[in-house]
Design an enzyme around this catalytic site. Structure first.
Site, short mmCIF file in Angstrom:
data_model
loop_
_atom_site.label_atom_id
_atom_site.label_comp_id
_atom_site.label_asym_id
_atom_site.label_seq_id
_atom_site.Cartn_x
_atom_site.Cartn_y
_atom_site.Cartn_z
N ASP A 101 24.30 18.06 -8.79
CA ASP A 101 24.70 18.03 -7.06
C ASP A 101 23.86 16.78 -6.61
O ASP A 101 22.61 16.65 -6.69
CB ASP A 101 24.01 19.25 -6.39
CG ASP A 101 24.58 19.39 -4.97
OD1 ASP A 101 24.70 18.17 -4.33
OD2 ASP A 101 25.05 20.41 -4.57
N GLY A 109 28.50 20.13 -10.47
CA GLY A 109 28.09 19.27 -9.40
C GLY A 109 28.06 20.13 -8.05
O GLY A 109 27.70 21.32 -8.21
N HIS A 110 28.36 19.66 -6.79
CA HIS A 110 28.13 20.32 -5.88
C HIS A 110 29.07 21.47 -5.65
O HIS A 110 28.59 22.61 -5.38
CB HIS A 110 28.49 19.27 -4.53
CG HIS A 110 28.08 19.71 -3.16
ND1 HIS A 110 26.90 20.17 -2.89
CD2 HIS A 110 29.02 20.31 -2.12
CE1 HIS A 110 26.96 20.62 -1.59
NE2 HIS A 110 28.14 20.73 -0.93
N PHE A 111 30.32 21.25 -5.80
CA PHE A 111 31.29 22.52 -5.74
C PHE A 111 31.43 23.06 -7.06
O PHE A 111 32.36 23.23 -7.64
CB PHE A 111 32.75 21.71 -5.31
CG PHE A 111 33.03 21.49 -3.85
CD1 PHE A 111 33.22 22.51 -3.11
CD2 PHE A 111 32.54 20.13 -3.39
CE1 PHE A 111 33.38 22.24 -1.48
CE2 PHE A 111 32.77 20.16 -1.99
CZ PHE A 111 33.22 21.04 -1.07
N ALA A 112 30.26 23.73 -7.41
CA ALA A 112 30.27 24.45 -8.63
C ALA A 112 31.19 25.38 -9.26
O ALA A 112 31.65 25.68 -10.38
CB ALA A 112 28.83 24.98 -9.09
#
Length: 284
Positions: A234, A260-263
């Site tokens: 992330d 990443g952020h939107f796992a």
């Protein structure tokens, strides 16, 4: 089994809140309240709802300024007001006991709700929802420091290129990401008034950092059952932020994901069973 999912609106103090909820077979099924991030909306949970909604009641509202939720003229966009609406929402639906799924902007909303209604929170599922200073990357700190005289810095995040970048950044395999996620986010962002609705919480985010000690104290006092599933690539909320939770809830289950952020977009096959097991154990 694929869940049946209802899509509804409910009025909360003049805010027409859109939400999606699964309709499980059991009327007493455990409840999970899903609080989305920015610049997304409840649609980010659609696959999780499909996967688990036949066994659990998953409820996902769109925050004011996001998705299909409609607000009256003059609505003040701050995290306190977003929490007011979510608090009224759970009252309107009669949700007296539920676990919270905290992601991104949904974490500050959820922690405010937890502080106000601690007896209702059965547990926490934390997915890249930060509550510790060491979890803030340099990029996150720069974002939090932005003031209205640097408005363009925030507006640049609301372009299609930037929205797509939030999904693809840090993912191991972009082919696993469905493009309609960022395209639908951008569709809502491009609606009249929506960028302004996203700007105000961005300027308000520093108040979340100031509130971190209160949230941490709540965690230490209540020690809620906690599942942490964190995308370690992330660019905003770092792995250190995931590990920091263990100081205050040492029994939390920590899972660091190659994402990443939107796992949830590419790690659903990993996250969904973890959430199901967590809800079963919490209910027991």
């Amino acid at each position: 089994m694929i869940a049946r999912v209802a899509h509804r609106h409910v009025d909360v103090d003049g805010v027409r809140v859109f939400y999606r909820e699964s309709l499980p077979d059991r009327p007493d099924a455990p409840v999970l309240l899903l609080l989305h991030g920015s610049p997304s909306a409840s649609h980010q949970f659609r696959r999780l709802v499909d996967a688990l909604g036949s066994r659990y009641r998953l409820v996902a509202p769109d925050h004011p300024g996001s998705g299909h939720t409609e607000v009256p003229d003059g609505f003040t966009y701050s995290f306190d007001r977003l929490a007011d609406v979510v608090e009224g929402f759970v009252d309107r639906l009669g949700l007296t006991r539920f676990a919270l799924y905290l992601f991104d902007f949904g974490a500050p909303v959820g922690f405010r709700l937890a502080l106000r209604r601690p007896g209702r929170v059965a547990g926490l599922v934390v997915q890249n929802g930060n509550a510790y200073a060491e979890g803030l990357s340099d990029a996150a700190r720069d974002f939090i420091a932005v003031t209205p005289d640097r408005e363009q810095t925030v507006l640049d995040l609301f372009t299609l290129e930037a929205t797509r970048g939030q999904y693809e950044g840090g993912t191991a395999d972009p082919a696993l990401l469905a493009p309609e996620g960022w395209l639908l986010d951008q569709l809502f962002l491009d609606r009249p008034g929506r960028r302004e609705a996203q700007l105000a919480p961005a300027y308000d985010y520093r108040r979340n950092v100031e509130a971190y000690p209160d949230w941490q104290a709540w965690l230490r006092e209540h020690r809620p059952p906690t599942l942490i599933a964190w995308g370690v690539h992330d660019p905003f909320f770092t792995e250190a932020g995931a590990r920091a939770y263990l100081r205050d809830v040492p029994d939390a289950a920590l899972h660091l994901l190659d994402a990443g952020h939107f796992a949830l977009e590419d790690q659903l096959p990993v996250i969904a069973p973890l959430v199901a097991d967590f809800l079963d154990r919490t209910a027991a």
